[in-house]
Design a protein around this motif. Structure first.
Motif, mmCIF file in Angstrom:
data_model
loop_
_atom_site.group_PDB
_atom_site.id
_atom_site.type_symbol
_atom_site.label_atom_id
_atom_site.label_comp_id
_atom_site.label_asym_id
_atom_site.label_seq_id
_atom_site.Cartn_x
_atom_site.Cartn_y
_atom_site.Cartn_z
ATOM 1 N N LEU A 188 -14.996 12.251 -9.551
ATOM 2 C CA LEU A 188 -14.299 11.158 -8.875
ATOM 3 C C LEU A 188 -15.190 10.592 -7.789
ATOM 4 O O LEU A 188 -15.307 9.378 -7.653
ATOM 5 C CB LEU A 188 -12.967 11.598 -8.274
ATOM 6 C CG LEU A 188 -12.285 10.507 -7.444
ATOM 7 C CD1 LEU A 188 -11.928 9.313 -8.327
ATOM 8 C CD2 LEU A 188 -11.072 11.029 -6.743
ATOM 9 N N LEU B 225 -4.884 8.386 -5.797
ATOM 10 C CA LEU B 225 -6.316 8.256 -6.068
ATOM 11 C C LEU B 225 -6.960 7.243 -5.125
ATOM 12 O O LEU B 225 -8.098 7.424 -4.681
ATOM 13 C CB LEU B 225 -6.552 7.891 -7.530
ATOM 14 C CG LEU B 225 -6.164 8.995 -8.522
ATOM 15 C CD1 LEU B 225 -6.319 8.501 -9.952
ATOM 16 C CD2 LEU B 225 -6.967 10.259 -8.297
ATOM 17 N N THR C 204 -7.185 14.674 -5.390
ATOM 18 C CA THR C 204 -7.080 13.940 -6.649
ATOM 19 C C THR C 204 -6.299 14.638 -7.748
ATOM 20 O O THR C 204 -5.820 13.987 -8.676
ATOM 21 C CB THR C 204 -8.479 13.626 -7.213
ATOM 22 O OG1 THR C 204 -9.170 14.847 -7.478
ATOM 23 C CG2 THR C 204 -9.284 12.757 -6.257
#
Length: 166
Positions: free
Chosen positions: A10, A121, A144
């Motif tokens: 991420l 997110l 996340t």
């Protein structure tokens, strides 16, 4: 270990999006989901729209941002605070751009659970923009994981096959 890898992914994805421009293009074949441009005309977007947007954000990796992250981790390991600060500063606008894209998708999707997942997110990306050292990226997993799990489950249930967020 897998969750840490997803969190670092991420971070890499978040860092990669701004450098690739405003278009989010997943690495999959075009799907039956509504493209992002049609969502602007329809403020109540479908779950597949949200899935495509999220999967596309996760797909957006590029060499430049990976290098920032690699250089940052290496600099931190050897105690080079100036390089760490430089690499974090280079990533900050990217994190904020990704946060905006997740928030935009959240604002458009009708499903409340998916909306919250996308917002989570987005919040994680905003948090990433405030990191002062690369070791803080380890906290991305906690930020996340719930949103990722919701998206994976809801996208699967909606018939959208996630390729990049798995």
């Amino acid at each position: 270990m897998r969750r840490t890898a997803v969190s670092v992914l991420l971070a890499v994805v978040v860092a990669g999006v701004a450098a690739c421009g405003d278009e989010v293009q997943p690495q999959t074949a075009p799907s039956a989901a509504a493209p992002a441009s049609s969502a602007a005309a329809d403020p109540v977007a479908s779950i597949p729209f949200a899935c495509e947007a999220a999967d596309g954000l996760y797909a957006t990796l590029n060499q430049q941002t990976q290098e920032h992250i690699q250089r940052g981790f290496a600099a931190e390991k050897r105690g080079d605070k100036a390089t760490v600060a430089k690499e974090l500063a280079a990533l900050e606008p990217t994190f904020l751009a990704v946060a905006a894209k997740f928030a935009e998708a959240s604002d458009r999707v009708a499903d409340a659970e998916v909306k919250v997942a996308l917002r989570d997110l987005s919040d994680a990306a905003v948090a990433g923009s405030t990191f002062t050292k690369f070791s803080e990226f380890g906290s991305m997993q906690q930020l996340t994981v719930s949103g990722e799990l919701v998206l994976i489950r809801r996208c699967r249930d909606a018939g959208y096959k996630m390729v990049n967020l798995v």
